[in-house]
Scaffold this active site. Structure first.
Site, PDB file in Angstrom:
ATOM      1  N   ASP A 101       0.814  -1.215   0.000  1.00  0.00           N
ATOM      2  CA  ASP A 101       0.000   0.000   0.000  1.00  0.00           C
ATOM      3  C   ASP A 101       0.848   1.266   0.000  1.00  0.00           C
ATOM      4  O   ASP A 101       0.670   2.158  -0.833  1.00  0.00           O
ATOM      5  CB  ASP A 101      -0.930   0.009   1.220  1.00  0.00           C
ATOM      6  CG  ASP A 101      -1.960  -1.107   1.161  1.00  0.00           C
ATOM      7  OD1 ASP A 101      -2.112  -1.707   0.081  1.00  0.00           O
ATOM      8  OD2 ASP A 101      -2.594  -1.390   2.182  1.00  0.00           O
ATOM      9  N   ARG A 114      -0.571   2.678  16.351  1.00  0.00           N
ATOM     10  CA  ARG A 114      -1.009   3.712  15.418  1.00  0.00           C
ATOM     11  C   ARG A 114      -0.912   5.134  15.998  1.00  0.00           C
ATOM     12  O   ARG A 114      -0.400   6.032  15.328  1.00  0.00           O
ATOM     13  CB  ARG A 114      -2.430   3.418  14.918  1.00  0.00           C
ATOM     14  CG  ARG A 114      -2.512   2.192  14.009  1.00  0.00           C
ATOM     15  CD  ARG A 114      -1.639   2.360  12.794  1.00  0.00           C
ATOM     16  NE  ARG A 114      -1.703   1.213  11.902  1.00  0.00           N
ATOM     17  CZ  ARG A 114      -0.718   0.339  11.706  1.00  0.00           C
ATOM     18  NH1 ARG A 114       0.416   0.487  12.370  1.00  0.00           N
ATOM     19  NH2 ARG A 114      -0.843  -0.661  10.873  1.00  0.00           N
ATOM     20  N   ASP A 124      -7.796   1.358  11.441  1.00  0.00           N
ATOM     21  CA  ASP A 124      -6.516   2.059  11.561  1.00  0.00           C
ATOM     22  C   ASP A 124      -6.589   3.508  11.109  1.00  0.00           C
ATOM     23  O   ASP A 124      -5.930   4.383  11.682  1.00  0.00           O
ATOM     24  CB  ASP A 124      -5.442   1.329  10.737  1.00  0.00           C
ATOM     25  CG  ASP A 124      -5.030   0.012  11.360  1.00  0.00           C
ATOM     26  OD1 ASP A 124      -5.540  -0.306  12.450  1.00  0.00           O
ATOM     27  OD2 ASP A 124      -4.214  -0.705  10.763  1.00  0.00           O
ATOM     28  N   SER A 163      -2.681  -9.071   4.399  1.00  0.00           N
ATOM     29  CA  SER A 163      -2.346  -7.774   4.968  1.00  0.00           C
ATOM     30  C   SER A 163      -1.815  -8.044   6.365  1.00  0.00           C
ATOM     31  O   SER A 163      -2.515  -8.617   7.204  1.00  0.00           O
ATOM     32  CB  SER A 163      -3.585  -6.884   5.031  1.00  0.00           C
ATOM     33  OG  SER A 163      -3.281  -5.667   5.679  1.00  0.00           O
TER      34      SER A 163
END
Length: 430
Positions: free
Chosen positions: A43, A124, A153, A205
């Site tokens: 990504d 995060r 996220d 992922s």
């Protein structure tokens, strides 16, 4: 200088070429400089040329070292620049992650929806905080992330930016571009000569840090599929784990772990040590359906070897040092605490206030717990604490002058009086 650039032996990549349009004004407008939260995965690799093409901006990549597999950091500078970034900034965040994020969650007993130990949710806000700080240093007018529009996220990233610098623009390509799948992203990468670590045949992922390794997507999206054995990259299959159990003693001071088998360790070293021990015994695998913030359910498979051991030990020590009412209140708040963390509200005053409560309430949670690890399981074999509320001389069936057996009759009558009254009313003639 706080930041460093990772330099490692790596393949030579062909630098991504961008059209002349993006060097002046992008297809979607003009930004001067964007700092991208960069992992080197699929990504974020394709986001670099996309940002340059669509916003005509300089892209600075930032990678937080949160304990991911060292191979993920190798060759990252060359890969970032091959994608079109002007530079890569790397910051070691491991110590801050453990002290300021993992340990508070551990002390609070924060587990989301009964199973998830918040491995990604805790990192995060830390990465986003560093992103905001770097944006200030390099005078960037925007930050960007590679979170999908269907996950939680994105909320964790952006709520942190809102809290720390609401004037920064946040660019989230997955909510803007025409790429609709990871297959599309691979095609885009190939078109722009961007090196990517996945193929169309295997597209999980993943998020790996010091606390956990997560797996999503691919065959896991079919709920009838059991995870394939080779999907797991950290923990040994419990069926293949040693046939002999291993005993580990974990020491705590005021609710936080400080030692393993009597050896005092730094926070990062302690978790690393327990990760190695737990992984070889197949500890910490979780396959669950969870509620994402955006309203849909998703499936995640997590490997959290050291974290599973620590949560088990911490909970068991609290059983020894906290009274019933305190434990019940703490457990109820832990649910809300976990929800706040999962929802990206790390810098919410409510979570910070709850932290103060958790710190106060665990002041006496000092001592040690010995756990037995065997083929994926964690069980407790002994408890020790100078603040133990367990009194053998009181609890024993054989001794106990402080509590006479006859005392139970009066207690039971008083405690059960409301129930007795209701029962008597039912027997009353109508």
């Amino acid at each position: 200088m706080l930041y460093a650039v990772v330099r490692a032996v790596s393949p030579s990549y062909k630098v991504s070429e961008i059209s002349e349009t993006s060097k002046d004004k992008g297809l979607r407008g003009k930004l001067n400089k964007i700092v991208l939260a960069y992992s080197g995965g699929l990504d974020t690799s394709v986001i670099v040329p996309w940002l340059r093409e669509n916003y005509g901006c300089e892209v600075i990549c930032f990678t937080g070292d949160v304990g991911q597999n060292i191979k993920e950091l190798e060759g990252l500078e060359a890969k970032a620049k091959a994608s079109g970034a002007s530079q890569l900034i790397v910051k070691d965040l491991k110590e801050e992650l453990v002290k300021d994020y993992i340990f508070p969650c551990l002390r609070a007993g924060a587990i989301y929806e009964r199973k998830y130990l918040l491995g990604t949710s805790m990192t995060r806000p830390l990465i986003a905080k560093a992103l905001v700080n770097i944006a200030k240093e390099v005078n960037a007018d925007a930050v960007a992330h590679g979170c999908t529009a269907k996950g939680s996220d994105q909320v964790c990233f952006e709520l942190t930016v809102y809290a720390l610098n609401p004037t920064l623009k946040v660019v989230a390509p997955w909510r803007e571009w025409d790429i609709r799948s990871r297959e599309d992203a691979i095609d885009y990468a190939l078109k722009h000569n961007v090196p990517v670590p996945v193929t169309k045949k295997s597209i999980y992922s993943r998020d790996w840090n010091l606390w956990h390794l997560s797996h999503e997507g691919d065959i896991l999206e079919d709920l009838t599929n059991e995870p394939e054995k080779d999907m797991y990259m950290w923990t040994l299959d419990p069926e293949d784990a040693p046939n002999k159990p291993e005993f580990v003693e974990i020491g705590f001071v005021s609710g936080l772990p400080v030692s393993v088998n009597g050896k005092v360790l730094t926070p990062v070293s302690l978790i690393s040590e327990l990760n190695q021990i737990g992984a070889r015994h197949g500890v910490g695998r979780v396959d669950m359906i969870e509620n994402r913030i955006v309203g849909m359910k998703g499936r995640g498979v997590y490997e959290t070897p050291g974290g599973t051991i620590l949560f088990t030990a911490a909970r068991e020590l609290e059983a020894l040092t906290l009274d019933r009412e305190t434990m019940q209140v703490k457990d109820s708040l832990a649910l809300k605490y976990a929800e706040l963390v999962f929802a990206g509200r790390w810098f919410d005053p409510l979570r910070e206030s709850m932290d103060a409560f958790m710190e106060k309430i665990t002041e006496t949670t000092t001592g040690s717990v010995t756990v037995k690890l065997y083929k994926g399981s964690v069980s407790v074999t002994s408890w020790k604490s100078p603040y133990s509320l367990y009194r053998r001389d009181i609890s024993s069936f054989e001794t106990g002058d402080m509590y006479r057996n006859s005392d139970a009759a009066g207690f039971t009558r008083v405690y059960g009086l409301p129930i007795w009254i209701r029962g008597a009313m039912r027997l009353r003639p109508q």
